[in-house]
Design an enzyme around this catalytic site. Structure first.
Site, PDB file in Angstrom:
ATOM      1  CB  CYS A 141     -20.315  41.034 -22.476  1.00  0.00           C
ATOM      2  SG  CYS A 141     -20.247  41.322 -24.258  1.00  0.00           S
ATOM      3  CB  CYS A 144     -19.061  44.196 -23.762  1.00  0.00           C
ATOM      4  SG  CYS A 144     -20.549  43.434 -24.426  1.00  0.00           S
ATOM      5  CG  ASP A 145     -17.032  44.746 -20.353  1.00  0.00           C
ATOM      6  OD1 ASP A 145     -17.279  45.834 -20.910  1.00  0.00           O
ATOM      7  OD2 ASP A 145     -17.837  44.157 -19.613  1.00  0.00           O
TER       8      ASP A 145
END
Length: 322
Positions: A141, A144-145
């Protein structure tokens, strides 16, 4: 098979952000929810190190800790969390009907409402070096990261719209992005391909696959292989993002709940209602667009509210009939 059948108001299947949020709201509505965690208690966030984009955590929080706190909050209001895997379902198509669920092939549950929060599983390449470094620089992701790799060199694997979108997202915050495409062309839409090709710090490598992710505790490089010539090349990166798709965890619902052609549950309008009265879907199991913890939590709230309203409608209908 157990001879004892338990009857409950609200059954929650799955224990990620969607499931626990549904549990919090359902418990506060006095639905006395019972949750079965599934094979991965806490869901995908338990494989994430730092969560920086969930509201309310100004210093960030690691995924496993966050899921423990969500469980504690759900239990505080009376949710009963059980370790177990739902292995079969028999949904009643009549409004007000009782849904039958089997847990671990032995325990039978009868539920007036069911909230499905079984999530989706990210697809990985399956390389030992990739699996070893998941959470240490290997991620599924970018949204997300990606922030953790600001100003650094990263790579992304994939050829579809999601991969192209994540590559351009990473290009905005990272120094250089190497995109590995297994074939000699991308599957992404022409518009997304143009966006990738017009982004100067994205380098697309066609006919190229991951041979090995380099690094001991964290990612520090990538060995690529040209699948036409067999030539290998090492590059220095600190993050590797896998964008080859997700598989919704919906196999046990096939033949009973409406799904799209990739297996995601279809819900009615802006609600969490499935095609079966009293059965609701929340989180990544019905969301292939956003797949964020906060959006999953939001639909968990919606599912609990939908379940509460459904039960009130059934109760009113029964009173009128009586």
């Amino acid at each position: 098979m157990s001879d004892t059948i338990e009857r409950i108001k609200c059954l929650i299947i799955g224990s990620g952000p969607a499931g626990y949020t549904a549990a919090i709201y359902a418990a506060r509505a006095d639905l006395k929810p019972i949750m079965y965690t599934g094979m991965e208690p806490g869901g995908q966030l338990t494989t994430t190190t730092e969560v920086d984009n969930f509201p309310g955590y100004p210093e960030g929080i690691d995924g496993p800790t966050m899921m423990v706190q969500l469980q504690q909050q759900a239990e505080r209001f009376g949710t009963e969390v059980r370790i177990g895997m739902v292995t079969a379902v028999d949904f009643n198509t009549t409004e007000g009907g009782i849904h039958k669920v089997t847990v671990d092939n032995t325990t039978q549950i009868e539920a007036e409402t069911v909230i499905i929060s079984t999530g989706a599983t990210a697809k990985y390449l399956g390389l030992p070096s990739e699996q070893k470094l998941r959470g240490g620089g290997v991620s599924a992701c970018a949204v997300c990261d990606g922030f953790f790799y600001k100003g650094q060199d990263v790579a992304i694997v994939g050829a579809g719209d999601t991969a192209a979108e994540e590559a351009t997202y990473l290009a905005n915050i990272c120094n250089n992005v190497t995109m590995l495409v297994r074939k000699d062309h991308m599957r992404a839409s022409k518009a997304m391909q143009h966006r990738v090709n017009n982004t100067p710090n994205i380098k697309v490598m066609y006919n190229t696959e991951v041979d090995e992710v380099l690094g001991d505790q964290v990612v520090d490089g990538l060995r690529m292989v040209n699948n036409q010539t067999g030539d290998k090349e090492d590059i220095e990166i600190t993050g590797l993002f896998i964008a080859i798709g997700h598989k919704p965890n919906t196999d046990i619902f096939k033949g009973q709940l409406d799904m799209d052609d990739t297996g995601y549950l279809i819900t009615e309008g802006k609600s969490t209602k499935t095609n079966i009265p009293g059965v609701f879907a929340s989180g990544d199991v019905q969301d292939k667009e956003y797949r964020q913890a906060v959006t999953a939590a939001g639909t968990g709230c919606m599912a609990a509210l939908d379940a509460e309203r459904y039960l009130a409608t059934v109760e009113t209908s029964n009173e009128v009939s009586a």
